[in-house]
Design a protein around this motif. Structure first.
Motif, PDB file in Angstrom:
ATOM      1  N   VAL A  23      39.991  23.035  84.188  1.00 58.18           N
ATOM      2  CA  VAL A  23      40.220  21.918  85.116  1.00 58.18           C
ATOM      3  C   VAL A  23      39.301  20.746  84.775  1.00 58.18           C
ATOM      4  O   VAL A  23      39.749  19.596  84.739  1.00 58.18           O
ATOM      5  CB  VAL A  23      40.034  22.372  86.586  1.00 58.18           C
ATOM      6  N   LEU A  24      38.044  21.021  84.505  1.00 54.29           N
ATOM      7  CA  LEU A  24      37.101  19.953  84.167  1.00 54.29           C
ATOM      8  C   LEU A  24      37.553  19.198  82.914  1.00 54.29           C
ATOM      9  O   LEU A  24      37.564  17.968  82.883  1.00 54.29           O
ATOM     10  CB  LEU A  24      35.699  20.528  83.967  1.00 54.29           C
ATOM     11  N   ILE A  25      37.956  19.920  81.888  1.00 55.73           N
ATOM     12  CA  ILE A  25      38.373  19.274  80.641  1.00 55.73           C
ATOM     13  C   ILE A  25      39.661  18.485  80.834  1.00 55.73           C
ATOM     14  O   ILE A  25      39.775  17.338  80.385  1.00 55.73           O
ATOM     15  CB  ILE A  25      38.499  20.307  79.505  1.00 55.73           C
ATOM     16  N   LEU A  26      40.628  19.079  81.528  1.00 55.52           N
ATOM     17  CA  LEU A  26      41.893  18.357  81.735  1.00 55.52           C
ATOM     18  C   LEU A  26      41.684  17.103  82.580  1.00 55.52           C
ATOM     19  O   LEU A  26      42.305  16.073  82.335  1.00 55.52           O
ATOM     20  CB  LEU A  26      42.929  19.267  82.386  1.00 55.52           C
ATOM     21  N   ARG A  27      40.792  17.188  83.552  1.00 53.47           N
ATOM     22  CA  ARG A  27      40.568  16.036  84.445  1.00 53.47           C
ATOM     23  C   ARG A  27      39.678  14.982  83.791  1.00 53.47           C
ATOM     24  O   ARG A  27      39.985  13.801  83.812  1.00 53.47           O
ATOM     25  CB  ARG A  27      39.944  16.529  85.755  1.00 53.47           C
ATOM     26  N   ARG A  28      38.548  15.409  83.219  1.00 57.13           N
ATOM     27  CA  ARG A  28      37.556  14.444  82.729  1.00 57.13           C
ATOM     28  C   ARG A  28      37.752  14.028  81.279  1.00 57.13           C
ATOM     29  O   ARG A  28      37.432  12.907  80.911  1.00 57.13           O
ATOM     30  CB  ARG A  28      36.143  14.993  82.913  1.00 57.13           C
ATOM     31  N   VAL A  29      38.261  14.909  80.445  1.00 57.34           N
ATOM     32  CA  VAL A  29      38.453  14.570  79.032  1.00 57.34           C
ATOM     33  C   VAL A  29      39.879  14.074  78.793  1.00 57.34           C
ATOM     34  O   VAL A  29      40.089  13.020  78.194  1.00 57.34           O
ATOM     35  CB  VAL A  29      38.131  15.773  78.115  1.00 57.34           C
ATOM     36  N   GLU A  30      40.857  14.850  79.265  1.00 56.38           N
ATOM     37  CA  GLU A  30      42.260  14.462  79.085  1.00 56.38           C
ATOM     38  C   GLU A  30      42.686  13.371  80.071  1.00 56.38           C
ATOM     39  O   GLU A  30      43.731  12.757  79.910  1.00 56.38           O
ATOM     40  CB  GLU A  30      43.176  15.676  79.240  1.00 56.38           C
ATOM     41  N   GLU A  31      41.885  13.167  81.127  1.00 53.80           N
ATOM     42  CA  GLU A  31      42.108  12.145  82.149  1.00 53.80           C
ATOM     43  C   GLU A  31      43.440  12.318  82.882  1.00 53.80           C
ATOM     44  O   GLU A  31      44.127  11.354  83.195  1.00 53.80           O
ATOM     45  CB  GLU A  31      41.981  10.740  81.566  1.00 53.80           C
ATOM     46  N   LEU A  32      43.788  13.580  83.165  1.00 56.49           N
ATOM     47  CA  LEU A  32      44.991  13.860  83.942  1.00 56.49           C
ATOM     48  C   LEU A  32      44.665  13.731  85.425  1.00 56.49           C
ATOM     49  O   LEU A  32      43.534  13.971  85.845  1.00 56.49           O
ATOM     50  CB  LEU A  32      45.496  15.277  83.664  1.00 56.49           C
ATOM     51  N   SER A  33      45.665  13.378  86.209  1.00 56.20           N
ATOM     52  CA  SER A  33      45.479  13.366  87.656  1.00 56.20           C
ATOM     53  C   SER A  33      45.372  14.812  88.132  1.00 56.20           C
ATOM     54  O   SER A  33      45.746  15.751  87.419  1.00 56.20           O
ATOM     55  CB  SER A  33      46.669  12.681  88.338  1.00 56.20           C
ATOM     56  N   LEU A  34      44.886  15.000  89.339  1.00 55.31           N
ATOM     57  CA  LEU A  34      44.781  16.357  89.880  1.00 55.31           C
ATOM     58  C   LEU A  34      46.154  17.019  89.954  1.00 55.31           C
ATOM     59  O   LEU A  34      46.296  18.216  89.669  1.00 55.31           O
ATOM     60  CB  LEU A  34      44.131  16.332  91.261  1.00 55.31           C
TER      61      LEU A  34
END
Length: 194
Positions: A146-157
């Motif tokens: 979740v951290l990588i998808l949100r902060r690195v990939e910049e996906l919405s929740l």
């Protein structure tokens, strides 16, 4: 029947390629593979933090995608659908590695930072990134992903929830826990360092 896809035909949409692949056009599958192999490799690499099994994850992701292509309801959404498959295959790989490590059958290997950090990065940036990647590698699977998808990939929740197959509430809790664990670890590091 769809017209045959030429190998380097960038004009074909994902929807057209998916339709052709469903009709048995192997060149359409090849075109989809070539179009998205970089995305699949990059996403799985960022989620894993290392690349020992990168080729296996890429192959497994595409095999699952092509095997389930008939389940894709919106052919134009191939990229997002494929990203979900890559994420789930990578999650399974991380979980398998952790289990094998706990059983003593797999030794943890460090992140190969030279493949991630630019050689021109200042020493303080290298030190900070080394610490951050070390912390991320120790996070529980959900929190890490979740951290990588949100902060690195910049996906919405919402996108993270869709991509992982987890509920929005689970994603939110995992993100809060991940950020909390990173903050606690960072504070401990600062106390120990000075």
């Amino acid at each position: 029947m769809a017209e045959p896809v030429t190998r380097l035909d960038p004009r074909r949409s994902d929807a057209a390629l998916v339709t052709a692949a469903l009709e048995g056009d192997e060149r359409a599958k090849e075109a989809l593979f070539r179009r998205y192999v970089g995305m699949v490799s990059g996403l799985s690499f960022r989620l894993l933090g290392r690349d020992e099994e990168l080729e296996d994850i890429v192959q497994e992701s595409f095999a699952q995608a092509f095997g389930a292509l008939h389940k894709l309801e919106r052919p134009q959404a191939f990229a997002a659908w494929l990203s979900s498959i890559v994420t789930r295959v990578t999650i399974a790989t991380i979980r398998r590695r952790r289990l094998l490590s706990r059983l003593g059958l797999l030794r943890g290997e460090p992140v190969h930072l030279e493949t991630i950090i630019a050689s021109t990065a200042p020493p303080d940036v290298v030190a900070e990134l080394t610490a951050v990647y070390g912390l991320i590698a120790k996070l529980p699977v959900k929190e890490r992903v979740v951290l990588i998808l949100r902060r690195v990939e910049e996906l919405s929740l919402e996108e993270v929830a869709t991509q992982t197959g987890w509920s929005l509430a689970t994603v939110k809790r995992a993100l809060v826990r991940a950020e909390g664990l990173l903050e606690v670890s960072r504070a401990r590091g600062e106390e120990e360092g000075g």
